[in-house]
Design an enzyme around this catalytic site. Structure first.
Site, PDB file in Angstrom:
ATOM      1  N   GLY A 239     123.598 -24.568 118.821  1.00 34.95           N
ATOM      2  CA  GLY A 239     122.668 -23.764 119.610  1.00 34.95           C
ATOM      3  C   GLY A 239     122.980 -23.893 121.085  1.00 34.95           C
ATOM      4  N   THR A 241     123.031 -25.146 125.052  1.00 28.44           N
ATOM      5  CA  THR A 241     123.251 -26.434 125.719  1.00 28.44           C
ATOM      6  C   THR A 241     121.897 -27.099 126.013  1.00 28.44           C
ATOM      7  OG1 THR A 241     125.351 -25.726 126.589  1.00 28.44           O
ATOM      8  CG2 THR A 241     124.242 -27.456 127.817  1.00 28.44           C
ATOM      9  N   GLY A 244     121.005 -28.939 122.955  1.00 33.11           N
ATOM     10  CA  GLY A 244     121.863 -30.111 122.767  1.00 33.11           C
ATOM     11  C   GLY A 244     121.502 -31.251 123.707  1.00 33.11           C
ATOM     12  N   GLU A 261     127.356 -28.384 118.710  1.00 33.96           N
ATOM     13  CA  GLU A 261     128.119 -27.130 118.907  1.00 33.96           C
ATOM     14  C   GLU A 261     127.268 -26.254 119.806  1.00 33.96           C
ATOM     15  OE1 GLU A 261     131.029 -26.442 117.984  1.00 33.96           O
ATOM     16  OE2 GLU A 261     131.497 -27.584 116.188  1.00 33.96           O
ATOM     17  N   CYS A 295     128.813 -17.374 120.353  1.00 35.09           N
ATOM     18  CA  CYS A 295     129.082 -18.530 121.221  1.00 35.09           C
ATOM     19  C   CYS A 295     130.451 -18.347 121.856  1.00 35.09           C
ATOM     20  CB  CYS A 295     129.016 -19.815 120.423  1.00 35.09           C
ATOM     21  SG  CYS A 295     129.987 -19.745 118.910  1.00 35.09           S
TER      22      CYS A 295
HETATM   23  P1  NAD Z   1     118.667 -22.327 120.497  1.00 41.37           P
HETATM   24  O1  NAD Z   1     119.201 -23.510 121.202  1.00 41.37           O
HETATM   25  O2  NAD Z   1     117.507 -21.633 121.061  1.00 41.37           O
HETATM   26  O3  NAD Z   1     118.239 -22.743 118.993  1.00 41.37           O
HETATM   27  C1  NAD Z   1     119.183 -23.272 118.085  1.00 41.37           C
HETATM   28  C2  NAD Z   1     118.465 -24.065 117.018  1.00 41.37           C
HETATM   29  O4  NAD Z   1     117.950 -25.271 117.595  1.00 41.37           O
HETATM   30  C3  NAD Z   1     117.250 -23.356 116.416  1.00 41.37           C
HETATM   31  O5  NAD Z   1     117.205 -23.647 115.038  1.00 41.37           O
HETATM   32  C4  NAD Z   1     116.079 -23.991 117.150  1.00 41.37           C
HETATM   33  O6  NAD Z   1     114.869 -23.942 116.437  1.00 41.37           O
HETATM   34  C5  NAD Z   1     116.576 -25.422 117.296  1.00 41.37           C
HETATM   35  N1  NAD Z   1     116.013 -26.203 118.400  1.00 41.37           N
HETATM   36  C6  NAD Z   1     115.794 -25.799 119.674  1.00 41.37           C
HETATM   37  N2  NAD Z   1     115.354 -26.838 120.424  1.00 41.37           N
HETATM   38  C7  NAD Z   1     115.309 -27.916 119.601  1.00 41.37           C
HETATM   39  C8  NAD Z   1     114.931 -29.274 119.778  1.00 41.37           C
HETATM   40  N3  NAD Z   1     114.521 -29.751 120.953  1.00 41.37           N
HETATM   41  N4  NAD Z   1     115.011 -30.115 118.711  1.00 41.37           N
HETATM   42  C9  NAD Z   1     115.436 -29.656 117.513  1.00 41.37           C
HETATM   43  N5  NAD Z   1     115.795 -28.382 117.280  1.00 41.37           N
HETATM   44  C10 NAD Z   1     115.726 -27.514 118.313  1.00 41.37           C
HETATM   45  O7  NAD Z   1     119.899 -21.314 120.301  1.00 41.37           O
HETATM   46  P2  NAD Z   1     119.904 -19.797 119.796  1.00 41.37           P
HETATM   47  O8  NAD Z   1     119.293 -18.920 120.815  1.00 41.37           O
HETATM   48  O9  NAD Z   1     119.415 -19.736 118.380  1.00 41.37           O
HETATM   49  O10 NAD Z   1     121.494 -19.524 119.721  1.00 41.37           O
HETATM   50  C11 NAD Z   1     122.264 -19.146 120.824  1.00 41.37           C
HETATM   51  C12 NAD Z   1     122.962 -20.345 121.446  1.00 41.37           C
HETATM   52  O11 NAD Z   1     123.699 -21.056 120.450  1.00 41.37           O
HETATM   53  C13 NAD Z   1     123.982 -19.941 122.494  1.00 41.37           C
HETATM   54  O12 NAD Z   1     123.926 -20.859 123.554  1.00 41.37           O
HETATM   55  C14 NAD Z   1     125.311 -20.056 121.750  1.00 41.37           C
HETATM   56  O13 NAD Z   1     126.429 -20.233 122.594  1.00 41.37           O
HETATM   57  C15 NAD Z   1     125.051 -21.250 120.897  1.00 41.37           C
HETATM   58  N6  NAD Z   1     125.933 -21.305 119.729  1.00 41.37           N
HETATM   59  C16 NAD Z   1     126.959 -22.211 119.742  1.00 41.37           C
HETATM   60  C17 NAD Z   1     127.851 -22.244 118.677  1.00 41.37           C
HETATM   61  C18 NAD Z   1     129.006 -23.198 118.675  1.00 41.37           C
HETATM   62  O14 NAD Z   1     129.587 -23.377 117.619  1.00 41.37           O
HETATM   63  N7  NAD Z   1     129.368 -23.814 119.782  1.00 41.37           N
HETATM   64  C19 NAD Z   1     127.674 -21.383 117.582  1.00 41.37           C
HETATM   65  C20 NAD Z   1     126.601 -20.484 117.606  1.00 41.37           C
HETATM   66  C21 NAD Z   1     125.745 -20.462 118.684  1.00 41.37           C
END
Ligand code: NAD
Length: 506
Positions: A239, A241, A244, A261, A295
């Site tokens: 998800g 940064t 993360g 990731e 991503c």
């Molecule tokens: P997001 O960070 O909003 O959410 C991702 C996941 O994390 C969701 O399931 C969300 O519910 C969960 N989440 C969020 N905060 C959390 C926390 N504090 N504790 C536990 N879980 C939590 O991301 P998004 O909007 O769904 O996706 C887009 C982002 O993901 C972009 O930044 C994209 O670059 C990144 N992404 C990276 C990769 C990679 O492989 N590097 C792949 C796909 C997407």
């Protein structure tokens, strides 16, 4: 053109075909399945309570005690069956991906194909979880490494790859002997229910314990339960940064493992020797495909000043004519943004272009498809200098163009962002290509020559450096993240022999 009612019917039909548990769908719920096509809720999905999430982790932990002792090639049979079921239901799963993530049909099918591919890879891996043997310095001794299942893997995934990212983790984790608790994006619960249903069916078909896979549904609060539970050995989180930054330290604080990731800010360097048509085609897909919501989407073009005007004109012309609309229609190349907030975020970013002296060459405006969601024409932005908003990932189709004069400058610009996921160079000059691939070159986890930033194959390890989190998933030796390593010394000498010549005889 589909109405929200059409989408509800399509989603229900798809879930029915997959055999999804009807009890997961409820009229009123804090968690709604929605579609970016209509911008509306489809129906309610039952959110997992904190107690239920804890119980799911407990069941995965209990299943692990049996699964870890199942021979790896037998574990592979479960993943083989999963791959078959995904293949048989590819169209249906792709429909759910289009409904919930807004991907055009071809990309949705491509994402499902990626799941099938990774199942194939994992089945092969199930007979190749190799350890090394090393020569011992002591006579009559043998030294070896063995790899063992790690435990419960918590998979937290993002909306934009609602099924593939799960499969990268799950197929590999299962053959490694781990069990999985999946917390998908709250925006893509239906895709998750579809995959979970198929995996449970695969388990029944091959006689594996169904509890090796658990699904917990909800937003970040549910994710936090997975993150904080000491029974979860590895948290693989995909998800932003921002996410993360929260998850990494929390898992580390309990000495758990994490595999992150995260976001990218992916660039292409285009040199004067590049094949321009090839480069422009690749750039348009990388920047505008998936409506800039990968991503690995390309966000920066670093182009030599001598060809910049010509290249900008070509990309602008392509952006201008891209078919934008219903992702179910075969001619459409750009579907909707995931929600209205994403559109607002894009507009805010474009509003800040002036701060760095840039100008929007084309795009950025809303496109009215009459379907209700947020459609936008991909934006092309020229900036005099790489700074400000250009250093952050805006998860929408904005391509910034900056020029360079000499190749060292291009490499410096390339690496001068906090993220490090994917990149590409277009050149026919071998020295430039080799320098770009060398230690002084691109600092990204994925670095391509004459290929764009997106569309990685599953055979290589996938992931990136710096704020992208450092994790690796999918192919190559990424399986090691899902196992624990033991170093074994076997003494068959019949004597006590200490390493480093230490003498300790009484
Ligand atoms: P997001 O960070 O909003 O959410 C991702 C996941 O994390 C969701 O399931 C969300 O519910 C969960 N989440 C969020 N905060 C959390 C926390 N504090 N504790 C536990 N879980 C939590 O991301 P998004 O909007 O769904 O996706 C887009 C982002 O993901 C972009 O930044 C994209 O670059 C990144 N992404 C990276 C990769 C990679 O492989 N590097 C792949 C796909 C997407």
């Amino acid at each position: 053109m589909k109405t929200n009612d059409d989408l509800i019917d399509l989603a229900r039909e798809a879930l029915g075909k997959l055999g999804a548990d009807e009890e997961l769908f409820v009229p009123d719920s804090a968690l709604g399945a929605r579609s970016p096509l209509s911008g509306q809720q489809l129906f309610g999905v039952r959110q997992t309570t904190p107690d239920e999430a804890g119980e799911a982790i407990g069941r995965a932990r209990d299943a692990f005690t049996q699964w870890r002792l199942t021979p790896a090639p037998v574990r592979g049979k479960l993943v083989k069956r999963l791959g078959e079921l995904i293949s048989e239901n590819a169209e249906t799963l792709a429909t759910l991906v289009t409904i919930e993530a807004g991907k055009i049909r071809s990309e949705a099918l491509g994402e499902v194909q990626e799941m099938i591919d990774v199942c194939d890879l994992a089945v092969g891996l199930s007979r190749q979880l190799y350890g090394k043997t090393m020569p011992s310095e002591r006579p009559g001794h043998r030294l070896q490494e063995t790899w063992h299942p790690l435990g419960v893997v918590g998979v937290i995934s993002a909306f934009n790859f609602p099924v593939a990212v799960w499969s990268w983790n799950t197929a590999v984790a299962l053959v490694c002997g781990d069990t999985v608790v999946w917390k998908p994006s709250e925006l893509t619960s239906l895709c998750a229910i579809g995959c979970h249903t198929l995996l449970r069916r695969a388990a029944r078909d091959v006689g594996a314990p169904e509890d090796v896979h658990q699904l917990v549904l909800g937003a970040r609060e549910v994710g936090e339960i997975v993150v904080d539970d000491p029974r979860v050995a590895l948290v693989s989180a995909t998800g932003s940064t921002r996410m993360g930054r929260e998850v990494g330290p929390r898992v580390a604080a309990r000495f758990g493992r994490s595999l992150l990731e995260l976001g990218g800010n992916n660039a292409v360097i285009m040199t004067p020797s590049a094949d321009k048509d090839q480069a422009v085609n690749s750039i348009v897909f990388a920047a505008a495909g998936t409506a800039g919501q990968r991503c690995t989407s390309m966000r920066r073009l670093i182009v030599h000043e001598s060809i910049a005007d010509e290249v900008v004109a070509k990309i602008a012309a392509a952006f201008h004519t891209l078919p934008i609309g219903d992702p179910f229609e075969s001619g459409t190349l750009v579907g909707p943004l995931v929600h209205e907030d994403a559109f607002e975020t894009m507009q805010k970013a474009l509003g800040r272009v002036g701060e760095i002296g840039g100008e929007v060459v084309t795009g950025g405006e809303r496109v009215d498809t009459g379907m209700g969601g947020a459609w936008v024409r991909p934006a092309l932005v020229r900036v005099p200098k790489q700074e400000g908003i250009m250093l952050t990932e805006t998860f929408a189709p904005i391509l910034y163009v900056v020029t360079y004069a000499d190749f060292d400058e291009a490499l410096a610009l390339h690496n001068a962002v906090p993220q490090g996921l994917s990149s590409g160079i277009f050149t026919t000059d071998q020295t430039e290509a080799e320098r770009y691939l060398s230690a002084e070159g691109a600092d990204t986890g994925i670095a391509n020559v004459n290929a764009g930033t997106s569309g990685a194959e599953i055979g290589g390890a996938f992931g990136g450096e710096k704020e992208t989190g450092g994790g690796r998933e999918s192919g190559s030796d990424a399986w090691r993240s899902y196992m624990r390593r033991a170093t074994n010394t076997i003494n068959y000498s019949g004597r006590v022999e200490l390493a480093q010549g230490v003498n300790f005889s009484a």
